[in-house]
Design an enzyme around this catalytic site. Structure first.
Site, mmCIF file in Angstrom:
data_model
loop_
_atom_site.group_PDB
_atom_site.id
_atom_site.type_symbol
_atom_site.label_atom_id
_atom_site.label_comp_id
_atom_site.label_asym_id
_atom_site.label_seq_id
_atom_site.Cartn_x
_atom_site.Cartn_y
_atom_site.Cartn_z
ATOM 1 N N LYS A 9 30.535 35.594 38.013
ATOM 2 C CA LYS A 9 30.578 34.205 39.442
ATOM 3 C C LYS A 9 29.421 34.584 40.416
ATOM 4 O O LYS A 9 28.406 34.928 40.550
ATOM 5 C CB LYS A 9 31.707 35.117 40.255
ATOM 6 C CG LYS A 9 33.246 35.368 39.556
ATOM 7 C CD LYS A 9 34.225 35.851 40.214
ATOM 8 C CE LYS A 9 35.801 35.615 39.696
ATOM 9 N NZ LYS A 9 36.941 36.095 39.364
ATOM 10 N N TYR A 49 41.397 27.010 37.898
ATOM 11 C CA TYR A 49 42.863 28.045 38.715
ATOM 12 C C TYR A 49 43.771 27.578 38.390
ATOM 13 O O TYR A 49 44.068 28.364 39.411
ATOM 14 C CB TYR A 49 41.712 28.902 39.610
ATOM 15 C CG TYR A 49 40.477 29.864 38.787
ATOM 16 C CD1 TYR A 49 41.219 31.010 38.423
ATOM 17 C CD2 TYR A 49 39.523 29.776 39.676
ATOM 18 C CE1 TYR A 49 39.945 32.173 37.676
ATOM 19 C CE2 TYR A 49 38.039 30.676 39.647
ATOM 20 C CZ TYR A 49 38.615 31.988 38.405
ATOM 21 O OH TYR A 49 38.248 33.350 38.151
ATOM 22 N N PHE A 57 45.683 32.911 48.037
ATOM 23 C CA PHE A 57 44.419 33.299 47.533
ATOM 24 C C PHE A 57 43.845 32.048 46.990
ATOM 25 O O PHE A 57 42.833 31.691 46.808
ATOM 26 C CB PHE A 57 43.775 34.834 47.191
ATOM 27 C CG PHE A 57 44.354 34.414 45.400
ATOM 28 C CD1 PHE A 57 43.847 34.131 44.490
ATOM 29 C CD2 PHE A 57 45.801 35.857 45.314
ATOM 30 C CE1 PHE A 57 44.529 34.437 43.014
ATOM 31 C CE2 PHE A 57 45.921 35.859 43.943
ATOM 32 C CZ PHE A 57 45.662 35.199 42.991
ATOM 33 N N ASN A 112 34.828 39.673 43.004
ATOM 34 C CA ASN A 112 34.608 41.032 42.136
ATOM 35 C C ASN A 112 33.905 40.483 40.502
ATOM 36 O O ASN A 112 33.781 40.545 39.065
ATOM 37 C CB ASN A 112 36.092 40.547 41.557
ATOM 38 C CG ASN A 112 36.874 39.603 40.936
ATOM 39 O OD1 ASN A 112 35.988 38.708 41.114
ATOM 40 N ND2 ASN A 112 38.271 39.853 40.667
ATOM 41 N N HIS A 115 34.459 37.345 35.239
ATOM 42 C CA HIS A 115 36.246 36.682 35.230
ATOM 43 C C HIS A 115 35.752 36.817 33.743
ATOM 44 O O HIS A 115 35.323 36.615 33.490
ATOM 45 C CB HIS A 115 36.601 35.425 35.677
ATOM 46 C CG HIS A 115 37.789 34.727 34.061
ATOM 47 N ND1 HIS A 115 38.824 34.926 35.747
ATOM 48 C CD2 HIS A 115 37.653 33.600 33.759
ATOM 49 C CE1 HIS A 115 39.669 33.756 34.705
ATOM 50 N NE2 HIS A 115 38.817 34.250 33.869
ATOM 51 N N GLU A 126 40.543 28.369 28.291
ATOM 52 C CA GLU A 126 39.693 28.416 28.889
ATOM 53 C C GLU A 126 38.094 28.413 28.113
ATOM 54 O O GLU A 126 37.139 28.014 28.511
ATOM 55 C CB GLU A 126 39.141 30.048 29.224
ATOM 56 C CG GLU A 126 40.793 29.680 30.239
ATOM 57 C CD GLU A 126 40.326 31.293 31.249
ATOM 58 O OE1 GLU A 126 40.828 31.386 31.855
ATOM 59 O OE2 GLU A 126 39.446 32.369 30.988
#
Ligand code: CMP
Length: 138
Positions: A9, A49, A57, A112, A115, A126
């Site tokens: 990320k 997403y 969020f 974070n 993913h 994905e």
């Protein structure tokens, strides 16, 4: 044999951690069979997403995910989905186990660092989001 989609990320790419994270992936015995660096638009992050669009969020997540370059990887190996999730650690770095990517590098629950697909069904959606069949070289 199983395949999974892994993202490094923006928070991690910004800090130049992509090489270290890829080394952790390879040390764990997962094969990188496709790789690209790209900068998602806000609309592309929202599409990726979409499953989280009702979450509080969502807006912040998609703004963050389109804030800078990411690295997309397709990983292959036996039980690759669960093995990569184990390597990432818990979504919340405070709950992540020692030695995991998120324990080492995550900044907070949103930033974070990585993913990974959470099921074979998710991986099947994905992986083609980022890679054509021709780009999978395993
Ligand atoms: P990821 O595994 O990519 O799946 C959804 C992402 O939303 C997650 O990692 C985090 O980056 C982000 N996120 C932000 N807040 C939360 C939260 N409260 N719970 C779960 N994920 C969150």
């Amino acid at each position: 044999m199983e395949r999974t989609l892994a993202l490094i990320k923006p928070d991690a790419v910004e800090r130049g951690l992509q090489g270290e994270i890829m080394a952790m992936i390879q040390t764990a015995g997962l094969r990188i069979i496709a790789m690209k660096m790209l900068h998602l638009s806000k609309a592309q992050a929202e599409a990726f997403y979409a499953v989280h669009q009702a979450r509080p969020f969502f807006a912040s997540l998609t703004t963050y995910m389109s804030s800078g370059p990411i690295v997309a990887l397709c990983l292959e190996g036996e039980n690759a989905i669960q093995r990569y999730r184990d390597l990432m650690g818990a979504t919340n770095k405070d709950q992540a186990a020692e030695g995991t990517i998120r324990k080492k590098y995550a900044l907070d629950i949103e930033r974070n660092s990585c993913h990974g697909s959470d099921s074979p069904e998710t991986a099947a959606v994905e992986i083609p989001f980022f890679f054509s069949a021709l780009e999978l070289v395993g």
